[in-house]
Scaffold this active site. Sequence first.
Site, PDB file in Angstrom:
ATOM      1  N   SER A   1      -4.991 -23.539  29.847  1.00 60.81           N
ATOM      2  CA  SER A   1      -3.857 -24.233  30.441  1.00 60.81           C
ATOM      3  C   SER A   1      -4.357 -25.375  31.316  1.00 60.81           C
ATOM      4  O   SER A   1      -5.369 -25.240  32.011  1.00 60.81           O
ATOM      5  CB  SER A   1      -3.023 -23.276  31.287  1.00 60.81           C
ATOM      6  OG  SER A   1      -2.064 -23.980  32.063  1.00 60.81           O
TER       7      SER A   1
ATOM      8  N   TYR B   1      -2.922 -17.136  37.685  1.00 63.64           N
ATOM      9  CA  TYR B   1      -3.013 -17.538  36.285  1.00 63.64           C
ATOM     10  C   TYR B   1      -3.898 -18.780  36.135  1.00 63.64           C
ATOM     11  O   TYR B   1      -4.764 -18.844  35.260  1.00 63.64           O
ATOM     12  CB  TYR B   1      -1.605 -17.807  35.762  1.00 63.64           C
ATOM     13  CG  TYR B   1      -1.515 -18.282  34.339  1.00 63.64           C
ATOM     14  CD1 TYR B   1      -1.537 -17.377  33.278  1.00 63.64           C
ATOM     15  CD2 TYR B   1      -1.368 -19.632  34.038  1.00 63.64           C
ATOM     16  CE1 TYR B   1      -1.418 -17.808  31.956  1.00 63.64           C
ATOM     17  CE2 TYR B   1      -1.254 -20.078  32.731  1.00 63.64           C
ATOM     18  CZ  TYR B   1      -1.284 -19.156  31.695  1.00 63.64           C
ATOM     19  OH  TYR B   1      -1.180 -19.579  30.385  1.00 63.64           O
TER      20      TYR B   1
END
Length: 320
Positions: A176, A202
């Site tokens: 990401s 995350y």
Amino acid sequence: MSLYRNIVWFLKGMREYTRDGYEAAHKHFVEKDLETSVAGRSFIITGANSGIGKATAMAIAKKGGTVHLVCRNKDRAEEAREDIIKDTGNREVYVHILDMSETRKVWQFAEEFKRTNTSLNVLINNAGCMVNQKELNVEGLEKNFATNTLGMYILTTSLIPLLEKSCDPRVITVSSGGMLVQKLRTEDLQSERGHFDGTMVYAQNKRQQVVLTQEWAKAHPSIHFSVMHPGWADTPAVAMAMPQFYQTMAGRLRTAEQGADTAIWLAVSPAATSTPSGQFYQDRKAVPVHLPLAWTQSTPQEVQTFMTKLDALAKSFQPA
């Protein structure tokens, strides 16, 4: 510094990570890069029953590849398998049930796969989670870390010997762009200190994936390693984990197929392996792993500390 990173990253995202960003990048794609058959080649795709994972599996099956879907939910996995077979006519699609957050079971799956398969050409680490409230897995590990980092690490390291024996081996990890706001933390791998922010946890996990990819590329030159950002895509995982972001960005999110494009390119295109191993990709291009002036670089000592700690933790759960 964190405010600076977040602002710069969000502005970058609005320009590059949206559907408009994909469409602008797409104008420069070489379409013949994907005009290839992968018949006879085998692929593992984790988290393959929906979203980017399923879109990736569908594209590879259309090109004749043997596809192993590694999924947590049996019913959804079987439904995805039937959809892929129906749409592609390729029956070489197999389901394996595994929760990537269950560390010992990841070891067991990888060892069993090596016993029952003579080759593996491509591993696509797509499975991930963003748990917003702190949650521990069955082994007492923070669940985001267990899924996004430790499970991925165990699966990859265990399958490297099989990959090295296979033709044109590749490992692709779906990361990401959120990792750009995080510096690797070596003293708090599981985000146990301070306020627990699932989004930042995350992002830290995704930074860990980038570092792992760089280190694996150095250690295993016969395998082409890559890590990629799919952009901001309209997937069930995003809708569940980030409902406010999902609603705010309605109409601007990429399709799952657009999000999967670079992973597919990295998995099947001969052009992908003409680029150096260990890089971070966005829309079929290698891009920097740090924002300008963000001070997110790690020293070699910090990277070594991270690798040593992660390996020791992984081995502590390895079945005898």
